[in-house]
Design a protein around this motif. Sequence first.
Motif, mmCIF file in Angstrom:
data_model
loop_
_atom_site.group_PDB
_atom_site.id
_atom_site.type_symbol
_atom_site.label_atom_id
_atom_site.label_comp_id
_atom_site.label_asym_id
_atom_site.label_seq_id
_atom_site.Cartn_x
_atom_site.Cartn_y
_atom_site.Cartn_z
ATOM 1 N N UNK A 294 -29.498 -35.298 36.004
ATOM 2 C CA UNK A 294 -30.204 -34.196 35.339
ATOM 3 C C UNK A 294 -29.591 -32.839 35.616
ATOM 4 N N UNK A 295 -28.799 -32.712 36.677
ATOM 5 C CA UNK A 295 -28.191 -31.438 37.004
ATOM 6 C C UNK A 295 -26.672 -31.456 36.813
ATOM 7 N N UNK A 296 -26.008 -32.429 37.418
ATOM 8 C CA UNK A 296 -24.543 -32.448 37.387
ATOM 9 C C UNK A 296 -24.024 -32.951 36.043
ATOM 10 N N UNK A 297 -24.431 -34.176 35.656
ATOM 11 C CA UNK A 297 -23.929 -34.748 34.409
ATOM 12 C C UNK A 297 -24.412 -33.969 33.195
ATOM 13 N N UNK A 298 -25.640 -33.483 33.226
ATOM 14 C CA UNK A 298 -26.168 -32.745 32.089
ATOM 15 C C UNK A 298 -25.411 -31.442 31.880
ATOM 16 N N UNK A 299 -24.913 -30.852 32.952
ATOM 17 C CA UNK A 299 -24.115 -29.634 32.804
ATOM 18 C C UNK A 299 -22.774 -29.933 32.156
ATOM 19 N N UNK A 300 -22.211 -31.120 32.418
ATOM 20 C CA UNK A 300 -20.919 -31.486 31.844
ATOM 21 C C UNK A 300 -21.060 -32.066 30.441
ATOM 22 N N UNK A 301 -22.047 -32.932 30.244
ATOM 23 C CA UNK A 301 -22.261 -33.560 28.945
ATOM 24 C C UNK A 301 -23.755 -33.723 28.724
ATOM 25 N N UNK A 302 -24.315 -32.817 27.934
ATOM 26 C CA UNK A 302 -25.763 -32.824 27.691
ATOM 27 C C UNK A 302 -26.188 -34.107 26.983
ATOM 28 N N UNK A 303 -25.469 -34.471 25.926
ATOM 29 C CA UNK A 303 -25.808 -35.683 25.177
ATOM 30 C C UNK A 303 -25.599 -36.930 26.017
ATOM 31 N N UNK A 304 -24.562 -36.945 26.842
ATOM 32 C CA UNK A 304 -24.307 -38.114 27.686
ATOM 33 C C UNK A 304 -25.432 -38.355 28.672
ATOM 34 N N UNK A 305 -25.966 -37.281 29.265
ATOM 35 C CA UNK A 305 -27.075 -37.431 30.202
ATOM 36 C C UNK A 305 -28.329 -37.944 29.494
ATOM 37 N N UNK A 306 -28.609 -37.403 28.312
ATOM 38 C CA UNK A 306 -29.788 -37.856 27.574
ATOM 39 C C UNK A 306 -29.656 -39.317 27.162
ATOM 40 N N UNK B 220 -41.082 -45.340 23.875
ATOM 41 C CA UNK B 220 -41.322 -43.974 23.398
ATOM 42 C C UNK B 220 -40.638 -42.946 24.286
ATOM 43 N N UNK B 221 -40.578 -43.220 25.593
ATOM 44 C CA UNK B 221 -39.867 -42.324 26.504
ATOM 45 C C UNK B 221 -38.389 -42.241 26.135
ATOM 46 N N UNK B 222 -37.789 -43.385 25.839
ATOM 47 C CA UNK B 222 -36.379 -43.396 25.416
ATOM 48 C C UNK B 222 -36.184 -42.594 24.138
ATOM 49 N N UNK B 223 -37.115 -42.721 23.197
ATOM 50 C CA UNK B 223 -37.014 -41.991 21.931
ATOM 51 C C UNK B 223 -37.083 -40.480 22.143
ATOM 52 N N UNK B 224 -38.022 -40.016 22.952
ATOM 53 C CA UNK B 224 -38.191 -38.582 23.154
ATOM 54 C C UNK B 224 -37.042 -37.986 23.966
ATOM 55 N N UNK B 225 -36.384 -38.785 24.795
ATOM 56 C CA UNK B 225 -35.182 -38.284 25.465
ATOM 57 C C UNK B 225 -34.110 -37.945 24.439
ATOM 58 N N UNK B 226 -33.944 -38.802 23.430
ATOM 59 C CA UNK B 226 -32.946 -38.545 22.397
ATOM 60 C C UNK B 226 -33.340 -37.381 21.501
ATOM 61 N N UNK B 227 -34.642 -37.197 21.292
ATOM 62 C CA UNK B 227 -35.094 -36.101 20.440
ATOM 63 C C UNK B 227 -34.812 -34.738 21.049
ATOM 64 N N UNK B 228 -34.611 -34.692 22.351
ATOM 65 C CA UNK B 228 -34.304 -33.412 22.986
ATOM 66 C C UNK B 228 -32.961 -32.851 22.545
ATOM 67 N N UNK B 229 -32.128 -33.681 21.957
ATOM 68 C CA UNK B 229 -30.797 -33.227 21.564
ATOM 69 C C UNK B 229 -30.793 -32.507 20.214
ATOM 70 N N UNK B 230 -31.870 -32.609 19.459
ATOM 71 C CA UNK B 230 -31.882 -32.002 18.133
ATOM 72 C C UNK B 230 -32.299 -30.540 18.225
ATOM 73 N N UNK B 231 -31.869 -29.768 17.245
ATOM 74 C CA UNK B 231 -32.234 -28.357 17.179
ATOM 75 C C UNK B 231 -33.646 -28.252 16.631
ATOM 76 N N UNK B 232 -34.518 -27.573 17.327
ATOM 77 C CA UNK B 232 -35.923 -27.521 16.933
ATOM 78 C C UNK B 232 -36.488 -26.136 17.190
ATOM 79 N N UNK B 233 -37.747 -25.974 16.863
ATOM 80 C CA UNK B 233 -38.435 -24.715 17.114
ATOM 81 C C UNK B 233 -38.963 -24.681 18.541
#
Length: 370
Positions: A328-340, A258-271
């Motif tokens: 969470x800081x360096x890679x996420x700034x360069x590629x948000x989806x790649x870090x997730x 479930x943790x893996x699933x919710x990491x991927x869900x962070x990439x979707x556009x939501x409210x």
Amino acid sequence: MATKQTEPVTVISLQKLSLETPEPQPKESKTFTVEDAVETIGFGRFHIALFLIMGSTGVFWLAGSLLIIGLASVVIPTIGWRWLIRIASIPGIILILAFKFIPESARFNVSTGNTQAALATLEHIAKMNRSVMPEGRLVEPILEKRGRFADLLDAKYLRTTLQIWVIWLGISFAYYGVILASAELLERDLVCGSRSEVVVTVGDTEGSQSPCHCHMFAPSDYQTMIISTIGEIALNPFNILGINFLGRRLSLSITMGCTALFFLLLNICTSSAGLIGFLFMLRALVAANFNTIYIYTAEVYPTTMRALGMGTSGSLCRIGAMVAPFISQVLMSASFLGALCLFSSVCIVCAISAFTLPIETKGRALQQIK
């Protein structure tokens, strides 16, 4: 000639009786072990107090986190970071003072030959619980050998040890990754809206100055961080039920998946509510993963190896914590989806490793010897 009639003679064999008083046999003195004393004393006020003190570690840590988050936007402009850190450290000081009231482990004192200190600890517990100590003298079986690092890699525990190390590293990596990435996640346009962008000039001289595009945190962002942090303790009852009814392995594999699933869900556009829900569930799941692996690691190893197994696993945990900021800081700034995707992949590996652990400790007594 008349035959002389002989009378029958009864022969009685007499056994010599000793009139001397038998020597009294030495009466064996009663003995008991630490486990016997714990069983005799039973559950009582001492254990309740210990539960409250140990359980308050997470509460005080959470209180300090919430205090920093809640006061950051108000206190920093007024009194600065130094006073905020001093205020947030108050729960930790209280916790340190509370730990002074916890006596040393009786088993540890006995293993080091300090039987008197162990006896004093047990008597203190019995007095608090309003119970009695078992009769006799406190003894403890002498262990032929103590746990060694090589025992963790023995054929009996090799697979278990390697999989536990992978799980500890992955859980720590995901846990601290979520915490450190919270600010980066809030800066992203995940709520399908626009944010006000502020250009800040960085540099001392005109030639070295460069624009820094920043998103200012709104009060709603701090509220999101506070609500998500509460998730670490809000779902603990469900975690306890899962551990006891589903077992350690299945429960851990489900929460890691479930943790893996919710990491991927962070990439979707939501409210805004959706983002809060995703972060809340992520914090709850990563905390549940830690709870389960702590319990499993302490139960799977025998007494001679338990502390060694926990210590080496904690070392792998620190490695995961050190790697998390780079993702969470360096890679996420360069590629948000790649870090997730990286966080999610690590959690999937941990879920598979947890599901395939060779030993299930649910309902199994603690092993005393290897």
